[in-house]
Scaffold this motif. Structure first.
Motif, PDB file in Angstrom:
ATOM      1  N   LYS A 117      62.667  64.141  19.561  1.00  0.00           N
ATOM      2  CA  LYS A 117      61.237  64.418  19.865  1.00  0.00           C
ATOM      3  C   LYS A 117      60.709  66.041  19.520  1.00  0.00           C
ATOM      4  O   LYS A 117      61.600  66.994  19.854  1.00  0.00           O
ATOM      5  CB  LYS A 117      60.484  64.022  21.050  1.00  0.00           C
ATOM      6  CG  LYS A 117      61.040  62.734  21.492  1.00  0.00           C
ATOM      7  CD  LYS A 117      60.173  62.532  23.058  1.00  0.00           C
ATOM      8  CE  LYS A 117      60.089  60.926  23.195  1.00  0.00           C
ATOM      9  NZ  LYS A 117      59.344  60.683  24.587  1.00  0.00           N
ATOM     10  N   VAL A 118      59.603  65.918  18.865  1.00  0.00           N
ATOM     11  CA  VAL A 118      59.267  67.410  18.326  1.00  0.00           C
ATOM     12  C   VAL A 118      57.913  67.502  18.824  1.00  0.00           C
ATOM     13  O   VAL A 118      57.014  66.424  18.600  1.00  0.00           O
ATOM     14  CB  VAL A 118      59.448  67.460  16.954  1.00  0.00           C
ATOM     15  CG1 VAL A 118      58.881  68.860  16.432  1.00  0.00           C
ATOM     16  CG2 VAL A 118      60.861  67.316  16.328  1.00  0.00           C
ATOM     17  N   ARG A 119      57.286  68.590  19.376  1.00  0.00           N
ATOM     18  CA  ARG A 119      56.159  68.718  19.414  1.00  0.00           C
ATOM     19  C   ARG A 119      55.706  70.336  19.064  1.00  0.00           C
ATOM     20  O   ARG A 119      56.525  71.182  18.920  1.00  0.00           O
ATOM     21  CB  ARG A 119      55.532  68.640  20.934  1.00  0.00           C
ATOM     22  CG  ARG A 119      56.006  69.620  22.032  1.00  0.00           C
ATOM     23  CD  ARG A 119      56.011  69.285  23.471  1.00  0.00           C
ATOM     24  NE  ARG A 119      56.663  70.147  24.322  1.00  0.00           N
ATOM     25  CZ  ARG A 119      56.456  70.229  25.734  1.00  0.00           C
ATOM     26  NH1 ARG A 119      55.933  68.838  26.130  1.00  0.00           N
ATOM     27  NH2 ARG A 119      56.914  70.869  26.469  1.00  0.00           N
ATOM     28  N   SER A 120      54.384  70.543  18.765  1.00  0.00           N
ATOM     29  CA  SER A 120      54.036  71.850  18.409  1.00  0.00           C
ATOM     30  C   SER A 120      53.012  72.368  19.584  1.00  0.00           C
ATOM     31  O   SER A 120      52.468  71.810  20.369  1.00  0.00           O
ATOM     32  CB  SER A 120      53.135  71.959  17.052  1.00  0.00           C
ATOM     33  OG  SER A 120      51.987  71.096  17.021  1.00  0.00           O
ATOM     34  N   VAL A 121      53.083  73.858  19.573  1.00  0.00           N
ATOM     35  CA  VAL A 121      52.225  74.515  20.533  1.00  0.00           C
ATOM     36  C   VAL A 121      51.246  75.397  19.861  1.00  0.00           C
ATOM     37  O   VAL A 121      51.513  76.108  18.972  1.00  0.00           O
ATOM     38  CB  VAL A 121      52.967  75.500  21.674  1.00  0.00           C
ATOM     39  CG1 VAL A 121      52.340  76.066  22.690  1.00  0.00           C
ATOM     40  CG2 VAL A 121      54.249  74.599  22.161  1.00  0.00           C
ATOM     41  N   ASN A 122      49.907  75.434  20.384  1.00  0.00           N
ATOM     42  CA  ASN A 122      49.115  76.278  19.853  1.00  0.00           C
ATOM     43  C   ASN A 122      48.583  77.483  20.523  1.00  0.00           C
ATOM     44  O   ASN A 122      49.193  77.692  21.509  1.00  0.00           O
ATOM     45  CB  ASN A 122      47.540  75.557  19.671  1.00  0.00           C
ATOM     46  CG  ASN A 122      46.945  74.915  20.907  1.00  0.00           C
ATOM     47  OD1 ASN A 122      47.331  75.665  21.789  1.00  0.00           O
ATOM     48  ND2 ASN A 122      45.956  74.282  21.161  1.00  0.00           N
ATOM     49  N   GLU A 123      47.760  78.387  20.063  1.00  0.00           N
ATOM     50  CA  GLU A 123      47.713  79.762  20.583  1.00  0.00           C
ATOM     51  C   GLU A 123      46.998  79.584  21.999  1.00  0.00           C
ATOM     52  O   GLU A 123      47.160  80.620  22.884  1.00  0.00           O
ATOM     53  CB  GLU A 123      46.818  80.352  19.827  1.00  0.00           C
ATOM     54  CG  GLU A 123      45.269  79.931  19.604  1.00  0.00           C
ATOM     55  CD  GLU A 123      44.558  80.391  18.550  1.00  0.00           C
ATOM     56  OE1 GLU A 123      44.000  81.720  18.708  1.00  0.00           O
ATOM     57  OE2 GLU A 123      44.057  80.141  17.484  1.00  0.00           O
TER      58      GLU A 123
END
Length: 224
Positions: free
Chosen positions: A202-208
């Motif tokens: 599983k992959v997720r991104s994180v914003n500022e």
């Protein structure tokens, strides 16, 4: 200066939609709202083949670096977008991206349109920050597997990408530097399996703002 900017955008727009009978108002095209004084142009309206119309302030389009695209990496966008061309405005959701543009009107409106700040209402952004992942479906014990993908969050920077092999119970985080809201993040991750079996990455991104993808990208693979 304003006249040059308006005429420059008009020229780029006409070139981008070449072959689809685009009408640029500043040139007095039939059916267009002719701008008598191009230097006072403040509004641009895009009209699609399906009748969809979307108007923007001229300054907004110039500041965002808006384009009308008919090719990506030298290839026609028809196979991907199902259209001959498409408006692209960095930082805006896809509902503003008019496809199959047939007409572009340049006008001087008494009150130009306003593109205000966006609030996530569950429709504009179905999953932000966005993320995608791909890799081979079969790996081997002791041999590195390469996972690649992209991450993006419209008007916010991506600051990290996270990975999980235990269905999200634990995440391994990799911080990013030098990212901007205007550019998508392309990432590469190497994983070396230590035992055979069925796996799910599983992959997720994180914003500022510290928000992670609500819906993680999932890649299922087998290790021999």
């Amino acid at each position: 200066m304003e006249k040059e900017r308006a005429e420059g955008l008009a020229a780029r727009a006409e070139e981008a939609v070449e072959g689809v009978a685009a009408r640029v108002a500043s040139e007095g095209g039939e059916g267009a709202a002719v701008v008598g004084e191009p230097e006072k142009c403040n509004t641009v309206t895009f009209v699609g083949a399906d009748g969809m119309e979307q108007s923007f302030p001229l300054d907004f389009l110039l500041e965002r670096g808006a384009i009308v695209a008919n090719r990506v990496n030298g290839e026609d966008i028809m196979s991907v977008m199902g259209a001959t061309n498409q408006l692209w405005v960095p930082g805006l959701p896809a509902k503003y991206f008019v496809r199959d543009i047939r007409e572009i009107r340049f006008a001087n409106e008494e009150v130009p349109p306003v593109i205000g700040p966006f609030v996530d209402d569950g429709h504009d952004y179905t999953n932000r920050p966005n993320v995608a992942a791909k890799a081979e479906y079969v790996g081997r014990v002791g041999e590195p597997m390469e996972f690649t993908g992209w991450a993006h969050d419209f008007d916010k920077r991506i600051i990290a990408v996270e990975f999980s092999l235990d269905n999200g119970a634990h995440w391994t985080r990799y911080d990013l530097e030098g990212t901007t809201a205007e550019r998508w993040v392309s990432w590469t991750f190497a994983y070396t399996p230590e035992a055979p079996g069925a796996y799910q990455m599983k992959v997720r991104s994180v914003n500022e703002d510290g928000d992670a993808s609500l819906i993680a990208a999932v890649h299922t693979f087998e290790v021999l």
